[in-house]
Write a protein that holds these residues in place. Structure first.
Motif, mmCIF file in Angstrom:
data_model
loop_
_atom_site.group_PDB
_atom_site.id
_atom_site.type_symbol
_atom_site.label_atom_id
_atom_site.label_comp_id
_atom_site.label_asym_id
_atom_site.label_seq_id
_atom_site.Cartn_x
_atom_site.Cartn_y
_atom_site.Cartn_z
ATOM 1 N N SER A 134 0.809 -1.222 0.000
ATOM 2 C CA SER A 134 0.000 0.000 0.000
ATOM 3 C C SER A 134 0.838 1.265 0.000
ATOM 4 O O SER A 134 0.343 2.343 -0.322
ATOM 5 C CB SER A 134 -0.928 0.015 1.223
ATOM 6 N N THR A 135 2.119 1.159 0.372
ATOM 7 C CA THR A 135 2.988 2.341 0.398
ATOM 8 C C THR A 135 4.056 2.241 -0.677
ATOM 9 O O THR A 135 4.454 1.143 -1.068
ATOM 10 C CB THR A 135 3.677 2.476 1.767
ATOM 11 N N GLY A 136 4.508 3.398 -1.141
ATOM 12 C CA GLY A 136 5.568 3.421 -2.144
ATOM 13 C C GLY A 136 5.023 3.647 -3.535
ATOM 14 O O GLY A 136 4.396 2.756 -4.104
ATOM 15 N N GLN A 137 5.222 4.822 -4.079
ATOM 16 C CA GLN A 137 4.723 5.132 -5.408
ATOM 17 C C GLN A 137 5.500 4.369 -6.472
ATOM 18 O O GLN A 137 6.708 4.214 -6.383
ATOM 19 C CB GLN A 137 4.825 6.630 -5.680
ATOM 20 N N GLY A 138 4.779 3.900 -7.463
ATOM 21 C CA GLY A 138 5.422 3.235 -8.581
ATOM 22 C C GLY A 138 5.861 1.817 -8.311
ATOM 23 O O GLY A 138 6.563 1.234 -9.139
ATOM 24 N N ILE A 139 5.514 1.243 -7.172
ATOM 25 C CA ILE A 139 5.877 -0.144 -6.896
ATOM 26 C C ILE A 139 4.820 -1.033 -7.542
ATOM 27 O O ILE A 139 3.652 -1.006 -7.155
ATOM 28 C CB ILE A 139 5.953 -0.424 -5.377
ATOM 29 N N PRO A 140 5.189 -1.828 -8.536
ATOM 30 C CA PRO A 140 4.187 -2.569 -9.299
ATOM 31 C C PRO A 140 3.602 -3.755 -8.527
ATOM 32 O O PRO A 140 4.165 -4.242 -7.553
ATOM 33 C CB PRO A 140 4.972 -3.075 -10.521
ATOM 34 N N PHE A 141 2.467 -4.199 -8.999
ATOM 35 C CA PHE A 141 1.923 -5.491 -8.609
ATOM 36 C C PHE A 141 2.764 -6.561 -9.307
ATOM 37 O O PHE A 141 3.290 -6.338 -10.402
ATOM 38 C CB PHE A 141 0.467 -5.628 -9.077
ATOM 39 N N HIS A 142 2.891 -7.722 -8.684
ATOM 40 C CA HIS A 142 3.625 -8.784 -9.355
ATOM 41 C C HIS A 142 3.181 -10.154 -8.867
ATOM 42 O O HIS A 142 2.646 -10.296 -7.763
ATOM 43 C CB HIS A 142 5.137 -8.625 -9.175
ATOM 44 N N ALA A 143 3.401 -11.148 -9.704
ATOM 45 C CA ALA A 143 3.122 -12.540 -9.363
ATOM 46 C C ALA A 143 4.235 -13.392 -9.935
ATOM 47 O O ALA A 143 4.832 -13.051 -10.964
ATOM 48 C CB ALA A 143 1.770 -12.978 -9.926
ATOM 49 N N VAL A 144 4.535 -14.489 -9.261
ATOM 50 C CA VAL A 144 5.578 -15.414 -9.708
ATOM 51 C C VAL A 144 4.906 -16.724 -10.091
ATOM 52 O O VAL A 144 4.192 -17.327 -9.283
ATOM 53 C CB VAL A 144 6.629 -15.649 -8.601
ATOM 54 N N VAL A 145 5.115 -17.182 -11.312
ATOM 55 C CA VAL A 145 4.496 -18.414 -11.770
ATOM 56 C C VAL A 145 5.409 -19.595 -11.472
ATOM 57 O O VAL A 145 6.537 -19.430 -11.003
ATOM 58 C CB VAL A 145 4.159 -18.338 -13.274
ATOM 59 N N ALA A 146 4.914 -20.811 -11.743
ATOM 60 C CA ALA A 146 5.600 -22.030 -11.312
ATOM 61 C C ALA A 146 7.020 -22.153 -11.867
ATOM 62 O O ALA A 146 7.912 -22.691 -11.189
ATOM 63 C CB ALA A 146 4.766 -23.252 -11.713
ATOM 64 N N ASP A 147 7.264 -21.671 -13.096
ATOM 65 C CA ASP A 147 8.601 -21.806 -13.671
ATOM 66 C C ASP A 147 9.532 -20.668 -13.270
ATOM 67 O O ASP A 147 10.650 -20.570 -13.779
ATOM 68 C CB ASP A 147 8.525 -21.928 -15.192
ATOM 69 N N GLY A 148 9.085 -19.791 -12.359
ATOM 70 C CA GLY A 148 9.925 -18.717 -11.838
ATOM 71 C C GLY A 148 9.769 -17.383 -12.535
ATOM 72 O O GLY A 148 10.264 -16.367 -12.038
ATOM 73 N N ARG A 149 9.079 -17.349 -13.670
ATOM 74 C CA ARG A 149 8.896 -16.074 -14.352
ATOM 75 C C ARG A 149 8.008 -15.143 -13.529
ATOM 76 O O ARG A 149 7.123 -15.590 -12.808
ATOM 77 C CB ARG A 149 8.288 -16.291 -15.740
ATOM 78 N N ILE A 150 8.267 -13.845 -13.666
ATOM 79 C CA ILE A 150 7.550 -12.823 -12.916
ATOM 80 C C ILE A 150 6.679 -12.033 -13.887
ATOM 81 O O ILE A 150 7.162 -11.578 -14.929
ATOM 82 C CB ILE A 150 8.532 -11.863 -12.216
ATOM 83 N N VAL A 151 5.427 -11.878 -13.552
ATOM 84 C CA VAL A 151 4.518 -11.034 -14.323
ATOM 85 C C VAL A 151 4.249 -9.795 -13.481
ATOM 86 O O VAL A 151 3.816 -9.903 -12.330
ATOM 87 C CB VAL A 151 3.194 -11.745 -14.649
ATOM 88 N N THR A 152 4.501 -8.624 -14.014
ATOM 89 C CA THR A 152 4.396 -7.409 -13.224
ATOM 90 C C THR A 152 3.788 -6.268 -14.037
ATOM 91 O O THR A 152 3.955 -6.200 -15.260
ATOM 92 C CB THR A 152 5.778 -6.997 -12.673
ATOM 93 N N ALA A 153 3.052 -5.388 -13.357
ATOM 94 C CA ALA A 153 2.412 -4.243 -13.995
ATOM 95 C C ALA A 153 2.045 -3.237 -12.916
ATOM 96 O O ALA A 153 1.963 -3.581 -11.730
ATOM 97 C CB ALA A 153 1.165 -4.670 -14.765
ATOM 98 N N LEU A 154 1.800 -1.992 -13.316
ATOM 99 C CA LEU A 154 1.411 -0.965 -12.358
ATOM 100 C C LEU A 154 -0.052 -1.095 -11.941
ATOM 101 O O LEU A 154 -0.456 -0.510 -10.937
ATOM 102 C CB LEU A 154 1.659 0.424 -12.948
ATOM 103 N N ALA A 155 -0.835 -1.827 -12.707
ATOM 104 C CA ALA A 155 -2.239 -2.068 -12.373
ATOM 105 C C ALA A 155 -2.469 -3.568 -12.215
ATOM 106 O O ALA A 155 -1.914 -4.367 -12.978
ATOM 107 C CB ALA A 155 -3.150 -1.511 -13.460
ATOM 108 N N VAL A 156 -3.278 -3.947 -11.250
ATOM 109 C CA VAL A 156 -3.505 -5.372 -10.987
ATOM 110 C C VAL A 156 -4.128 -6.066 -12.189
ATOM 111 O O VAL A 156 -3.857 -7.246 -12.448
ATOM 112 C CB VAL A 156 -4.375 -5.552 -9.719
ATOM 113 N N ASP A 157 -4.942 -5.349 -12.957
ATOM 114 C CA ASP A 157 -5.538 -5.949 -14.150
ATOM 115 C C ASP A 157 -4.476 -6.363 -15.162
ATOM 116 O O ASP A 157 -4.650 -7.333 -15.903
ATOM 117 C CB ASP A 157 -6.526 -4.989 -14.797
ATOM 118 N N GLY A 158 -3.373 -5.608 -15.199
ATOM 119 C CA GLY A 158 -2.288 -5.962 -16.103
ATOM 120 C C GLY A 158 -1.652 -7.281 -15.719
ATOM 121 O O GLY A 158 -1.320 -8.106 -16.580
#
Length: 304
Positions: A134-158
């Motif tokens: 909730s704090t820190g401007q410009g800190i993206p949302f991110h998720a890590v998938v099973a093979d280790g790749r990271i999906v990240t975006a400034l909006a959760v929909d991304g």
């Protein structure tokens, strides 16, 4: 001239912003069919080139605020921790941009420690967890998938959009939608790839020079190595041959303007090696430069 300078500077800046890319090259299956702009950088390939090592050692890259900003935003040092990244957007809006990052396996623990220290919280999305704080401007949302790749975006929909593509819930990119990308064989052998198919007012506001391609169908710019030089190839597609001829003439005029500017300033002409040709509905612009020439265009020292 401006186009060539933009190419050299774009490579340096994009290295600072994105770090590295998958060693096996651009993979269309990580991008949705709705993508309008795509960026891919192959740092593994770049590290194997003398020009790549020179650029990474150049202060404009090594000491850039963008490189430090990447670490702040993602908790990873792009020069050490990443193997790959592909950026894409489904519009010209900043919040629509998504990055699919391929990190080094050893970086997983550092990413987790950064997330825990930063007070991130998670929310479930199918079998995945999307993290944010909730704090820190410009800190993206991110998720890590099973093979280790990271999906990240400034909006959760991304992030959700990116995960849906990797999970095959959303159709991946069809090369038929990007004729210029198909013409460049999906960037095979390239260390840098930029492809786009949106040239309207929004994009012209970000990059006024793109207005000369406003009627193009798609474009794809690749940078690679050929004979110890940096080779650039731009493919631009048109719907009809008359429009392709107009695009060819526009690019030729652009190159000639660059040459005239260089001659007027009594300086070396980087556009000297640029050629523009057309095959039916596809226009090509190609050029190659030595390492010294690239560093000069960036304003840096000569290569050792």
């Amino acid at each position: 001239m401006r186009m060539i300078k933009m190419t050299a500077r774009a490579l340096a800046v994009l290295l600072a912003l994105s770090g590295v890319a998958r060693a096996d090259g651009f993979n269309p299956s990580v991008v949705p069919t709705s993508a309008v702009w795509i960026l891919h950088v192959d740092m593994s390939g770049l590290k194997g080139l003398a020009v790549g090592r020179s650029l990474m050692a150049h202060p404009q890259v090594a000491d850039s605020p963008q490189l430090a900003d990447f670490t702040t935003r993602f908790g990873l040092d792009p020069r050490r921790d990443l193997r790959g990244v592909t950026f894409y957007t489904v519009s010209t809006g900043r919040l629509d941009a998504v990055a699919v990052i391929d990190p080094e396996p050893a970086s997983a623990a550092r990413l987790q420690a950064w997330r825990e220290a930063g007070g991130f919280t998670g929310q479930a999305y199918g079998t995945h967890t999307i993290y944010n704080r909730s704090t820190g401007q410009g800190i993206p949302f991110h998720a890590v998938v099973a093979d280790g790749r990271i999906v990240t975006a400034l909006a959760v929909d991304g992030v959700r959009r990116g995960l849906d593509v990797l999970d095959r819930k959303t159709a991946p990119l069809a090369l038929s939608a990007f004729p210029a990308l198909a013409d460049r064989k999906s960037g095979a052998g390239a260390i840098f790839l930029l492809a786009g198919r949106a040239f309207g007012p929004e994009m012209q506001g970000l990059l006024p020079q793109i207005s000369m391609l406003r009627k193009a169908g798609s474009l794809c710019l690749t940078l690679g190595e050929k004979g110890g030089q940096v080779a650039a190839v731009l493919s631009v597609s048109a719907e009809e041959e008359p429009e392709a001829e107009r695009l060819q003439n526009t690019l030729l005029a652009f190159v000639e303007i660059g040459r005239a500017m260089a001659a007027n300033d009594s300086r070396p002409d980087p556009a000297q090696s640029v050629t523009v040709t057309r095959e039916g509905k596809m226009v090509h612009a190609e050029g190659a430069w030595k390492i010294d020439e690239i560093l000069k265009m960036m304003g840096g020292p000569r290569a050792p």
